[in-house]
Every structure is written in C-alpha cells, then in structure tokens.
Design a protein around this motif. Structure first.
Motif, short mmCIF file in Angstrom:
data_model
loop_
_atom_site.label_atom_id
_atom_site.label_comp_id
_atom_site.label_asym_id
_atom_site.label_seq_id
_atom_site.Cartn_x
_atom_site.Cartn_y
_atom_site.Cartn_z
N ALA A 1 -11.22 32.44 21.07
CA ALA A 1 -12.24 32.20 20.06
C ALA A 1 -13.30 33.30 20.01
CB ALA A 1 -12.92 30.85 20.31
N GLN A 2 -13.33 34.17 20.99
CA GLN A 2 -14.37 35.20 21.04
C GLN A 2 -14.29 36.17 19.87
OE1 GLN A 2 -14.54 37.19 24.82
NE2 GLN A 2 -14.72 35.29 25.99
N ALA A 3 -13.11 36.36 19.32
CA ALA A 3 -12.95 37.34 18.23
C ALA A 3 -13.70 36.92 16.98
CB ALA A 3 -11.47 37.53 17.92
N LYS A 4 -13.61 35.64 16.61
CA LYS A 4 -14.21 35.18 15.35
C LYS A 4 -15.21 34.03 15.54
CE LYS A 4 -10.10 34.35 13.76
NZ LYS A 4 -8.97 33.94 12.89
N GLY A 5 -15.26 33.48 16.72
CA GLY A 5 -16.14 32.34 16.97
C GLY A 5 -15.44 31.02 16.77
#
Length: 250
Positions: free
Chosen positions: A186-190
């Motif tokens: 989830a770190q890429a887009k939140g």
C-alpha cells in the motif's frame, strides 16, 4: 617400552599447570584493570566534552545524535535518569521526557484516523509543528530515542519497519507477515485492492479478505467504495501521504 612418569614428574607437571593458570589470571586481571582505567578516562573526557559543547548538544540535533553515539561506546546513558550529572549539566533527560509526553499526545489524537500506527516522518512533522515555538530542533533520531523510553508504558509504543518506512505503533496490535506485506504494498499509492493483492502477492481471494478484515477491525484500514469502476479500495492512513493536523497545535 616407554616409561611412565613417576610421582615427581606428575607433581612437576601439576606445578607447571598451576603457574600457567596463575599467569593467565594475572594477565586477565591486568587487561580488565586497564580497560576499566581507559573507560574511566573516556568518561571523564566525555564529561569535559559535554561541558564544553553543552549548547550545541541541546540545540543541534545532528550534534546531539553524535554525542549519544559517543556515550553508547563507553557505556553511558544520559537518558537513564532525570537526576544526576547528565541531567543537571545538559537537561536532556527533561528534553526527551517532554518529547515522550508530546508523542503520546499525538499518537492518541491521531489514533481514530490511523488505528494507532503512524508513519515516523508524519509523527516527527506533527511534533515539530507542536514545538515550533521552542528553540530546540527535533530530529528523527530524537523521536526514536524518546519512543524507546516509552516502552515502560507496556505494550505498544515501538517502532516497526514496513518495507522502507518506519512506523510507530502505539497500540498492542500484533501484525503478522500477511498484514506487513499488504502495508508494504500500500505504500506506493496509499491504498490497495483485493485484485491487486491477489495478483501481486499470488494470494487467494479468501486469504486477502481475511487479512483486510483483521486490518479493518484493528482500525488500520478504511474502505473506499466511491468509484465508478465499483472496485473497493482499502486505504491505509499510516502509509499514505495523507497528513492530518489533528493534535499538531496542542
């Protein structure tokens, strides 16, 4: 035929062994005494250094971090107590105690938003906003040291690594490998979707939904169904770029 050693030979060998043992003990004691003497010298020099650079240690985060590293190498913990030489000279025990109290306040204020898991960078940003009127700058290293002292509060208040990010956990939530992999994804887009988890992690639908349900129950995820494609997004405030001003101006 070889002759066996007599009583005299055995006694001589035993005496030699005792001499070697005593010699070894004497050498070990000399080394220990020398190390103690060197540590005492280092600590004295460290105290002199601290007196000379007191203002730099209190006001410069980078200098303060280097000072802590020096202390660690000689077995000195300036944060071990709010009383004594280091507290009186530098006041850094009070400094980190104050940081700890403010960190707890921010974690409690943002918990409804992030479920008790906050990005370390966001925490530091909110802390700086709260302390903007103070003269002492605050670094990530300062935050980490203050958080390490919060462990006395029991479960929670620890730093965990998810992918390349450090997150501060303020609730006793036990995240397993599946939860960590979703947070890292989830770190890429939140946010992530069930389909994305299935494709990227090669999971079954049931495994993905089970992990999402746990993260939702813990308050770490939010559901977003407001998209035309009908695909549900699972948002994770603790790893997204969304920052909240809650608790920043207390």
């Amino acid at each position: 035929m070889r002759r066996r050693p007599g009583i005299g030979g055995l006694q001589t060998a035993a005496a030699a062994r005792d001499q070697y043992r005593q010699l070894g003990e004497n050498v070990a004691k000399i080394r220990t005494d020398l190390m103690k003497e060197q540590l005492t010298t280092f600590r004295t020099q460290l105290e002199d250094f601290a007196r000379k650079h007191k203002n730099d240690i209190r006001k410069n985060p980078a200098f303060r971090s280097q000072f802590h590293n020096m202390c660690t190498k000689v077995g000195v913990d300036p944060l071990a107590s709010n009383k004594g030489f280091w507290a009186e000279l530098l006041g850094i025990g009070d400094f980190y105690y104050e940081l700890g109290v403010q960190i707890v306040d921010i974690c409690l204020a943002t918990r409804p938003h992030n479920g008790g898991l906050i990005n370390l960078q966001e925490l530091c940003s909110l802390l700086r906003q709260r302390r903007k009127s103070d003269r002492e700058a605050v670094s990530e290293d300062d935050c980490l040291r203050a958080i390490s002292k919060l462990k006395v509060l029991g479960n929670g208040y620890e730093v965990i690594s998810i992918g390349k990010r450090k997150l501060v956990r303020s609730v006793p939530t036990e995240l397993n490998k599946d939860h960590n992999e979703i947070l890292e994804l989830a770190q890429a887009k939140g946010f992530v979707t069930v389909v994305e988890v299935e494709r990227r992690l090669s999971w079954t639908t049931g495994r993905a939904i089970d992990a999402f349900d746990t993260l939702l129950d813990e308050g770490l995820a939010m559901i977003d169904d407001g998209h035309k494609d009908g695909v549900r997004r699972y948002w994770f405030p603790c790893v997204s770029s969304i920052s909240t001003p809650v608790g920043a101006d207390g």
